[in-house]
Design a protein around this motif. Structure first.
Motif, PDB file in Angstrom:
ATOM      1  N   ALA A   1      -2.887 -19.558  -9.293  1.00  0.00           N
ATOM      2  CA  ALA A   1      -2.426 -18.841 -11.008  1.00  0.00           C
ATOM      3  C   ALA A   1      -1.366 -20.065 -11.676  1.00  0.00           C
ATOM      4  O   ALA A   1      -1.764 -20.089 -12.826  1.00  0.00           O
ATOM      5  N   GLY A   2      -1.075 -21.095 -10.887  1.00  0.00           N
ATOM      6  CA  GLY A   2       0.019 -22.217 -11.746  1.00  0.00           C
ATOM      7  C   GLY A   2      -1.018 -22.739 -11.234  1.00  0.00           C
ATOM      8  O   GLY A   2      -0.767 -24.390 -11.838  1.00  0.00           O
TER       9      GLY A   2
ATOM     10  N   ASN B   1       2.697 -21.827 -15.183  1.00  0.00           N
ATOM     11  CA  ASN B   1       3.550 -21.874 -13.923  1.00  0.00           C
ATOM     12  C   ASN B   1       5.164 -20.506 -13.744  1.00  0.00           C
ATOM     13  O   ASN B   1       4.859 -20.626 -12.424  1.00  0.00           O
ATOM     14  N   GLU B   2       5.021 -19.397 -15.322  1.00  0.00           N
ATOM     15  CA  GLU B   2       5.689 -18.337 -14.857  1.00  0.00           C
ATOM     16  C   GLU B   2       4.680 -17.555 -13.581  1.00  0.00           C
ATOM     17  O   GLU B   2       5.333 -17.024 -12.887  1.00  0.00           O
ATOM     18  N   ALA B   3       3.235 -17.218 -14.328  1.00  0.00           N
ATOM     19  CA  ALA B   3       2.183 -16.439 -13.493  1.00  0.00           C
ATOM     20  C   ALA B   3       2.720 -16.956 -11.824  1.00  0.00           C
ATOM     21  O   ALA B   3       2.676 -16.660 -10.893  1.00  0.00           O
TER      22      ALA B   3
ATOM     23  N   PHE C   1       4.220 -15.434  -6.763  1.00  0.00           N
ATOM     24  CA  PHE C   1       4.653 -16.138  -5.284  1.00  0.00           C
ATOM     25  C   PHE C   1       6.104 -15.054  -4.838  1.00  0.00           C
ATOM     26  O   PHE C   1       5.299 -14.443  -3.532  1.00  0.00           O
ATOM     27  N   MET C   2       7.091 -14.670  -5.969  1.00  0.00           N
ATOM     28  CA  MET C   2       7.696 -13.855  -5.341  1.00  0.00           C
ATOM     29  C   MET C   2       7.633 -12.535  -4.669  1.00  0.00           C
ATOM     30  O   MET C   2       7.709 -12.612  -3.904  1.00  0.00           O
TER      31      MET C   2
ATOM     32  N   PRO D   1       0.859  -7.458 -14.861  1.00  0.00           N
ATOM     33  CA  PRO D   1       0.049  -8.195 -16.608  1.00  0.00           C
ATOM     34  C   PRO D   1       0.636  -9.773 -16.412  1.00  0.00           C
ATOM     35  O   PRO D   1      -0.125 -10.539 -17.325  1.00  0.00           O
ATOM     36  N   ASP D   2       1.689  -9.927 -16.603  1.00  0.00           N
ATOM     37  CA  ASP D   2       2.312 -11.304 -16.435  1.00  0.00           C
ATOM     38  C   ASP D   2       1.309 -12.166 -15.947  1.00  0.00           C
ATOM     39  O   ASP D   2       0.558 -13.412 -16.013  1.00  0.00           O
ATOM     40  N   VAL D   3       1.136 -11.856 -14.540  1.00  0.00           N
ATOM     41  CA  VAL D   3       0.344 -13.083 -13.504  1.00  0.00           C
ATOM     42  C   VAL D   3      -0.991 -12.895 -14.581  1.00  0.00           C
ATOM     43  O   VAL D   3      -1.562 -13.490 -14.450  1.00  0.00           O
TER      44      VAL D   3
END
Lengths: 485, 458
Positions: free
Chosen positions: B131-132, B141-143, B148-149, B217-219
């Motif tokens: 994803a990153g 990076n945010e994704a 991960f979190m 959605p963000d990922v």
């Protein structure tokens, strides 16, 4: 021989592939010739058809056996009438596009033929699921025809049309699945199994309303008609012809084949409501047609009025009314295609169909004026013209069903000539509001279409029994089925 | 079993390709490895065997899902051949994808809860990195961080659930647990049910079901498009395979307890996914929300477990993954050549590239569920399965959601057939590799016309 029906169904599909493969200069001709072949096969089918023996030319293959879905086709007199309608009108519709500038002709003709395939499929499917697939399949090409070749407001209008019709269809799907789940173990979508179901009153009501919505949207019956005028006006002429000439008959046919015999109890109970809605639509649309300034929009509203009457005739459940409705489906198809073609001729030459900007064309184009008059007389149902036969039969039986409703419906007979003659006057007679010399003579193909349509209008009026005799036994069988259920 | 071994070897080979300088052939080698694994997987049809002290088992269910996973990964490789062309990263990325696939295969083959956990982790950890993988992009990076979190949370829930179930039934083996439940149905402790809920939460996180969808959605939007495609198709298949296997073979005796939860989740997921998708202007983000919505339709099979639901799920996953792969293949090339991803940027496609436009439309129509495309039958089988379980209300919600779906899917189709806003005629070069889009378009029609092929696999 036994595969005759399959050949007629698949021919448009074959010609669709052919017209995609041919170079774009000749696509129109290829499509037209192939559609003439369909017509020829249809005449042959007509000649070997035996009216008394009910469903014939049955073809059946397993399709999704695990869900009881078969690819089952068959036809009786009712289907035959609509096959004849489809395969006579399609060549005319294709011919009407000659000498018109069409971008991307390959896709255009391919879509028209896909549409023909889907509509024929609707008229011969004997499996509920197959019927639904064809029903939906017919929606896609017309959506794209209207979207790609339509007028300037096409995006909003076509989306509205699509959402309207697909909402109806999904309700129908729920109704069909419900019926499917009611069939005995090893569920099936076979129409005969549906006919044999013994549903109680509330089940019938559920099935009736879920399925009816889909048909009502497509016909369209008041108050579900609001997509229709916009779509008719905005779609390219060939699309409008397909919609009004053939596609809305899918809804009427659906009522005959899939609604009346499956939920006869609910028809008894709610038929009155539906007829009232239909008659409201008839009068309402006629009144609105009178005040229209644009001829294409006027014809669109006139169409709502005419099909409303046909639908009302179906729900009276009287033999003559059903025969009349069936005949009127054909007449309306032919007349509507004729009228929209006249709109197309006007728009092609004058770039307008606004009544106030036309006039005096009869002086320069007598042939055009005469054929317009013949089609017009057919539309307003003068005796000896095709509209009369059906409208008379329907009207008598609506009176028989309920005098007051009949009286209100009869207003259509008065209002029809008002808007039709008014538009004839505005377009053909009087002073012209433009230089009539700019109105170029009709081309050969235009003359041919108007000639054929005029001939069909007169043929239907003078010799209706040619078709009525074919359909009568099937209508009788259908009514037996309804009264038995 | 052979499948897992072959996949692992392929993955390790891809990983070592950097070290031992055979990077040039690694693409061909990976495809070869995948196809070999596919052959071995299909050969297991009809074979019932268990391996590794009864940790992994092979049965028809596993074969079907494993073959789907490998098949779609192969298609994915065809589509993203040039994605990992950057000289430093090709091998690692191929290795990560193949390891993720291996994890997915373990999730479909497990017969022991610890194996389910391991499979899920193998799959997830590879994906956190992928994803990153667009290191310079902030969204990517945010994704990765978000994924991960959230993934770590989900893992925690799953592990806690497994522990509670073990506490109640004294076994990790799904067959043993199922037997225990049937024999002691009345005396099951409350924390057993808490365990079911925790496992349910852990697994539905992975398939982005509401209310555990916030990351999705963000990922999906932030990850590089090929990685998103992988998540939307392969990861979803693996997630549903695990979920369906766990609940219908292990917890089936207490289905009265969990079917209402799934029914509610399904309704919420469909509603929320579809309604939020309407307001999206980015093509990719719209697909991300629609992917959430599709998870809702698929959850209908878990809300109505029975004879037809498994087949419905398989068919839906196939139809959906095919359509998604096609659309994402197009989106990838759109982004690569124009740098844009919003819906309006596909305007003028039909005029410039009619065939591409038609194929893209077919894939989108399939996602919208219009007959005779495959996606329609996917929905149809789901509806039948739910109606068999008397979930009429759920079907009505699904029908209404499909209508909403048509609205936003058609915005793309309309844009495709509209003329371009400015006079920018061709927006991607003809050499773009859109083979996968064409394959998917044709498959969407073929599988739609002949749904019988995949309608009865289980």
């Amino acid at each position: 021989m036994n595969n005759m029906l399959l050949i007629i169904l698949l021919l448009p599909l074959v010609s669709m592939v052919l017209s995609l493969l041919t170079p774009k200069e000749t696509t129109a001709k290829v499509a037209f010739v192939m559609s003439l072949l369909s017509t020829a096969f249809t005449f042959y089918l007509f000649s070997v058809f035996v009216p008394e023996s009910g469903m014939q030319f049955i073809v059946s293959f397993p399709w999704i056996p695990s869900l009881g879905i078969t690819f089952k086709l068959g036809m009786d007199g009712i289907s035959l009438m609509l096959i004849v309608l489809t395969n006579i009108l399609t060549p005319l519709i294709l011919l009407s596009s000659f000498n018109r500038k069409i971008e991307n002709p390959k896709l255009f003709y391919a879509l028209i033929q896909l549409m023909q395939f889907a509509m024929l499929g609707v008229f011969v499917a004997l499996d509920g699921f197959l019927f639904y697939i064809f029903w939906e399949l017919a929606l896609l090409p017309i959506y794209f025809i209207a979207l790609l070749w339509g007028g300037k407001d096409r995006i909003r209008i076509t989306l509205k049309f699509f959402i309207y019709t697909i909402t109806g269809s999904l309700f129908m799907l729920v109704g069909l699945i419900y019926l499917y789940l009611q069939t005995p173990d090893n569920h099936t979508f076979d129409i005969n199994a549906f006919y044999q179901l013994q549903l109680n009153a509330s089940q019938q009501a559920f099935v009736f309303w879920t399925i009816f919505v889909a048909f009502a949207v497509k016909i369209p019956i008041f108050p579900l008609h609001s997509w229709q005028p916009d779509t008719y006006v905005d779609a390219p002429t060939q699309g409008t012809m397909l919609l009004s000439g053939i596609m809305l008959k899918m809804g009427l046919y659906g009522i005959l084949r899939w609604l009346l015999p499956i939920a006869p109890g609910a028809v008894d109970e709610y038929g009155f409501t539906v007829i009232v809605l239909c008659v409201i639509g008839v009068v309402y649309a006629s009144c609105i047609a009178i005040i229209q300034k644009d001829f294409k929009r006027l014809v669109a509203y006139a169409s709502i009025a005419h099909v409303g009457l046909i639908a009302a005739g179906l729900f009276t459940l009287r033999q003559e009314a059903l025969e009349g409705s069936l005949f009127q489906m054909l007449s309306h198809g032919i007349n509507a295609v004729g009228l929209f073609f006249i709109v197309d001729i006007l728009r092609h030459r004058m770039k307008t169909s606004t009544l106030a900007e036309l006039g005096g064309i009869a002086g320069v184009q007598p042939f055009f004026a005469i054929s317009f008059m013949i089609i017009l007389l057919g539309t307003i149902a003068l005796p000896l013209f095709n509209g009369f036969v059906g409208e008379f039969l329907i009207m008598t039986k609506i009176f028989d069903y309920h005098v007051w409703i009949g009286s209100v419906a009869a207003l259509a007979i008065i209002l029809g000539p008002v808007y039709m003659f008014r538009s004839y006057q505005a377009i053909m007679l009087g002073d012209s509001h433009f230089d009539t010399n700019t109105f170029t003579p009709l081309t050969l193909s235009e003359k041919a279409i108007l000639g054929i349509i005029s001939f069909l209008v007169l043929l239907g009026g003078i010799y209706p029994s040619l078709l009525m005799d074919v359909a009568r036994p099937s209508v009788q069988q259908l009514l037996n089925l309804i009264s038995a259920g | 079993m052979n499948t897992i071994v072959i996949l692992s070897i392929t993955g390790i080979a891809a990983m070592l390709s950097d070290v031992f300088k055979f990077k040039k052939i690694i693409y061909a080698l990976s495809i070869l490895g995948l196809l070999t694994a596919l052959v071995f997987s299909i050969r297991d049809w009809g074979l019932f065997a268990s391996y590794f002290n009864n940790m992994v088992q092979t049965d028809n269910y596993a074969v079907v899902f494993t073959s789907m996973l490998i098949g779609f990964t192969t298609l994915w490789f065809m589509m993203s051949a040039d994605f990992f062309k950057s000289p430093s990263s090709e091998g690692e990325h191929f290795a990560l994808i193949i390891f993720a696939l291996t994890g997915g295969v373990m999730m479909t083959n497990f017969s022991n809860l610890s194996m389910l956990f391991i499979g899920l982790e193998i799959l997830s950890i590879a994906l956190y990195i992928l994803a990153g993988s667009n290191k310079s992009n902030l969204k990517s990076n945010e994704a990765a961080l978000k994924y991960f979190m959230m993934g770590a949370f989900a893992t925690g829930f799953l592990l806690m659930g497994i522990a509670l179930i073990y506490g109640a039934t004294a076994s990790f083996n799904i067959q043993a647990i199922a037997d225990y439940i049937t024999q002691n149905q009345s005396t099951l402790p409350l924390y057993f049910y808490a365990g079911i809920i925790m496992m349910l939460i852990g697994l539905t996180f992975k398939i982005s079901a509401v209310p555990f969808h916030f990351w999705a959605p963000d990922v999906y939007d932030g990850s590089p498009t090929p990685v998103t495609t992988f998540m939307m198709s392969v990861v979803k298949i693996a997630g549903f395979a695990a979920l369906y296997r766990l609940f219908t073979s292990c917890f089936i005796a207490v289905d009265n307890f969990w079917t209402p939860i799934f029914a509610g989740m399904s309704a919420l997921t469909m509603l929320l996914g579809n309604i939020t998708a309407v307001s999206q202007t980015s093509f990719k983000r719209m697909l991300a929300y629609s992917s959430v919505a599709h998870a809702g339709y698929m959850l209908m099979s878990l809300a109505s477990p029975g004879a037809t639901s498994g087949n419905a799920l398989v068919y839906y996953l196939i139809a959906y993954s095919i359509a998604v792969m096609g659309v994402m293949n197009f989106l990838f090339h759109l982004h690569k050549t124009t740098g844009k991803e919003d819906i309006q940027s596909v305007r003028g496609l039909f005029r410039a590239h009619p065939l591409t436009a038609i194929m893209l439309s077919i894939c989108i129509l399939s996602m919208a569920g219009i007959p005779p495309m495959a996606g329609f039958f996917g929905k149809y089988f789901m509806f039948i399965s739910a109606l068999n379980a008397n979930l009429v209300w759920l079907v009505i919600i699904a029908v209404l959601c499909s209508l909403v779906g048509i609205f936003y899917y058609f915005r793309v189709i309309i844009a495709v057939f509209q003329d371009a806003e400015h006079e920018q005629p061709v927006f991607y070069n003809k050499t773009s590799n859109l083979t996968v889009l064409y394959i998917c378009g044709v498959l969407s029609i073929l599988i739609g016309i002949a749904p019988q092929i995949f309608a009865n696999l289980l």
